[in-house]
Design a protein around this motif. Structure first.
Motif, PDB file in Angstrom:
ATOM      1  N   ARG A 154      -0.636  12.795  -2.920  1.00  0.00           N
ATOM      2  CA  ARG A 154      -0.309  13.737  -3.891  1.00  0.00           C
ATOM      3  C   ARG A 154      -1.574  14.361  -4.431  1.00  0.00           C
ATOM      4  NH1 ARG A 154       4.563  10.711  -7.699  1.00  0.00           N
ATOM      5  NH2 ARG A 154       6.363  11.238  -6.229  1.00  0.00           N
ATOM      6  N   ALA A 155      -2.676  13.558  -4.468  1.00  0.00           N
ATOM      7  CA  ALA A 155      -3.796  13.977  -5.006  1.00  0.00           C
ATOM      8  C   ALA A 155      -4.656  14.894  -4.001  1.00  0.00           C
ATOM      9  CB  ALA A 155      -4.762  12.616  -5.275  1.00  0.00           C
ATOM     10  N   GLY A 156      -4.296  14.667  -2.773  1.00  0.00           N
ATOM     11  CA  GLY A 156      -4.915  15.415  -1.880  1.00  0.00           C
ATOM     12  C   GLY A 156      -4.134  16.458  -1.039  1.00  0.00           C
ATOM     13  N   GLY A 173       0.756  -1.229   0.114  1.00  0.00           N
ATOM     14  CA  GLY A 173      -0.239  -0.157   0.040  1.00  0.00           C
ATOM     15  C   GLY A 173       0.858   1.413  -0.044  1.00  0.00           C
ATOM     16  N   VAL A 174       2.179   1.105  -0.169  1.00  0.00           N
ATOM     17  CA  VAL A 174       2.860   2.459  -0.150  1.00  0.00           C
ATOM     18  C   VAL A 174       2.463   3.340  -1.213  1.00  0.00           C
ATOM     19  CG1 VAL A 174       5.250   3.241  -0.032  1.00  0.00           C
ATOM     20  CG2 VAL A 174       4.571   1.185   1.348  1.00  0.00           C
ATOM     21  N   LEU A 175       2.850   2.465  -2.529  1.00  0.00           N
ATOM     22  CA  LEU A 175       2.278   3.472  -3.593  1.00  0.00           C
ATOM     23  C   LEU A 175       0.927   4.022  -3.789  1.00  0.00           C
ATOM     24  CD1 LEU A 175       4.320   1.286  -6.424  1.00  0.00           C
ATOM     25  CD2 LEU A 175       5.029   3.059  -5.138  1.00  0.00           C
ATOM     26  N   GLU A 176       0.208   3.246  -3.309  1.00  0.00           N
ATOM     27  CA  GLU A 176      -1.139   3.902  -3.230  1.00  0.00           C
ATOM     28  C   GLU A 176      -1.424   4.928  -2.188  1.00  0.00           C
ATOM     29  OE1 GLU A 176      -5.351   3.884  -4.258  1.00  0.00           O
ATOM     30  OE2 GLU A 176      -3.509   3.415  -5.184  1.00  0.00           O
ATOM     31  N   PRO A 198       0.178  36.087  -0.212  1.00  0.00           N
ATOM     32  CA  PRO A 198      -0.072  36.365  -1.496  1.00  0.00           C
ATOM     33  C   PRO A 198       0.474  36.009  -2.671  1.00  0.00           C
ATOM     34  CG  PRO A 198       0.554  38.279   0.113  1.00  0.00           C
ATOM     35  CD  PRO A 198       0.963  36.810   0.616  1.00  0.00           C
ATOM     36  N   GLY A 199       1.499  35.406  -2.555  1.00  0.00           N
ATOM     37  CA  GLY A 199       2.016  34.669  -3.787  1.00  0.00           C
ATOM     38  C   GLY A 199       2.082  33.290  -3.875  1.00  0.00           C
ATOM     39  N   LEU A 200       1.304  32.504  -2.938  1.00  0.00           N
ATOM     40  CA  LEU A 200       0.960  31.183  -3.007  1.00  0.00           C
ATOM     41  C   LEU A 200      -0.109  30.781  -4.153  1.00  0.00           C
ATOM     42  CD1 LEU A 200       2.047  28.765  -1.675  1.00  0.00           C
ATOM     43  CD2 LEU A 200       0.192  28.782  -0.093  1.00  0.00           C
ATOM     44  N   ASP A 201       0.378  30.042  -4.827  1.00  0.00           N
ATOM     45  CA  ASP A 201      -0.484  29.243  -5.850  1.00  0.00           C
ATOM     46  C   ASP A 201      -1.765  28.933  -5.068  1.00  0.00           C
ATOM     47  OD1 ASP A 201      -1.903  28.147  -8.031  1.00  0.00           O
ATOM     48  OD2 ASP A 201      -0.090  27.203  -8.716  1.00  0.00           O
ATOM     49  N   SER A 202      -3.147  29.074  -5.461  1.00  0.00           N
ATOM     50  CA  SER A 202      -4.097  28.696  -4.932  1.00  0.00           C
ATOM     51  C   SER A 202      -4.647  27.157  -5.238  1.00  0.00           C
ATOM     52  CB  SER A 202      -5.435  29.463  -5.522  1.00  0.00           C
ATOM     53  OG  SER A 202      -5.512  29.396  -6.827  1.00  0.00           O
ATOM     54  N   ASN A 203      -3.868  26.617  -6.258  1.00  0.00           N
ATOM     55  CA  ASN A 203      -4.076  25.140  -6.515  1.00  0.00           C
ATOM     56  C   ASN A 203      -3.437  24.361  -5.413  1.00  0.00           C
ATOM     57  OD1 ASN A 203      -4.842  22.955  -7.986  1.00  0.00           O
ATOM     58  ND2 ASN A 203      -2.815  22.626  -8.979  1.00  0.00           N
ATOM     59  N   HIS A 204      -2.362  24.780  -4.635  1.00  0.00           N
ATOM     60  CA  HIS A 204      -1.408  24.303  -3.619  1.00  0.00           C
ATOM     61  C   HIS A 204      -2.036  24.324  -2.283  1.00  0.00           C
ATOM     62  CE1 HIS A 204       2.204  25.196  -6.244  1.00  0.00           C
ATOM     63  NE2 HIS A 204       1.654  24.136  -6.740  1.00  0.00           N
ATOM     64  N   TYR A 205      -3.303  24.796  -2.126  1.00  0.00           N
ATOM     65  CA  TYR A 205      -3.866  24.948  -0.788  1.00  0.00           C
ATOM     66  C   TYR A 205      -5.379  24.847  -0.772  1.00  0.00           C
ATOM     67  CZ  TYR A 205      -4.703  29.807  -1.112  1.00  0.00           C
ATOM     68  OH  TYR A 205      -5.072  31.074  -1.584  1.00  0.00           O
ATOM     69  N   ALA A 264       1.128  17.896  -0.963  1.00  0.00           N
ATOM     70  CA  ALA A 264       2.369  17.319  -0.259  1.00  0.00           C
ATOM     71  C   ALA A 264       3.420  18.005  -0.804  1.00  0.00           C
ATOM     72  CB  ALA A 264       2.453  15.725  -0.785  1.00  0.00           C
ATOM     73  N   GLY A 265       4.516  18.488   0.118  1.00  0.00           N
ATOM     74  CA  GLY A 265       5.767  19.168  -0.456  1.00  0.00           C
ATOM     75  C   GLY A 265       5.843  20.697  -0.237  1.00  0.00           C
TER      76      GLY A 265
END
Length: 205
Positions: A160-162, A151-154, A181-188, A199-200
């Protein structure tokens, strides 16, 4: 139970799940079914399936095991010592109908899950690098197969998806107010009391 058979059992399973779930499929040439797990498809045979749940625990044997000199064996049957002994036929019939190996397993599994949910377990996964037991050699397909099966890869895919990392609003503001202000909205994503990150992202920031 008690009038069910292996045939009626599998027919009921098919009626509930066949063509209604992509994770379930019937077996063509025998009585059974296939479940699609995250690693691969697993085939289950229902031959004798119900009989496994018709195996009552004998009162004398369970009390004998509860008094075992092996502490671990005795601990598995400590609840049998607490039962009130009633030798009436009515009581024996009742206990024989409900006190089964399957039920005992279910009770122990439930107790184990309660313990796990009440703790924060940490563990180390052991991966076999090669079949020859030689140092400095990595069999990539072998390692990947182990990571996939345990289950590690899963787990990595889900992370990564969440948004596995989170910070409370006050802590986030204290640390990253200038960078926000400069943080990409897709990252949070913003929750009720916390900010969730992919993640990351926190590490890179």
């Amino acid at each position: 139970m008690p009038k069910a058979t292996d045939k009626t059992f599998i027919e009921k399973l098919h009626a509930i799940w066949k063509d209604k779930s992509s994770l379930y499929a019937p077996v063509r040439f025998s009585e059974g079914f296939v479940l699609k797990h995250y690693a691969s498809k697993v085939e289950y045979s229902t031959t004798g399936w119900l009989d496994k749940n018709k195996d009552p625990l004998n009162d004398n044997i369970t009390r004998l095991l509860a008094h075992s000199t092996e502490r671990y064996v005795a601990s598995l049957f400590t609840d049998c010592l607490e039962e009130t002994i009633d030798w009436s036929p009515k009581n024996r019939a009742k206990k024989g109908a409900f006190r089964t190996v399957g039920q005992k397993y279910k009770e122990q599994l439930s107790f184990l899950m309660q313990q796990l949910y009440a703790t924060e377990p940490h563990f180390v996964r052991c991966i076999l690098p090669n079949e020859e037991k030689k140092p400095g050699r990595i069999d990539v397909p072998l390692v990947l197969d182990q990571l996939r099966c345990n289950g590690v890869l899963e787990g990595i895919r889900i992370c990564r998806a969440g948004f596995p990392n989170r910070l409370a609003f006050a802590e986030f503001r204290q640390r990253y107010e200038i960078l926000a202000p400069g943080l990409d909205s897709n990252h949070y994503r913003i929750g009720t009391s916390k900010v969730f990150f992919r993640a990351g992202v926190v590490r890179e920031t």
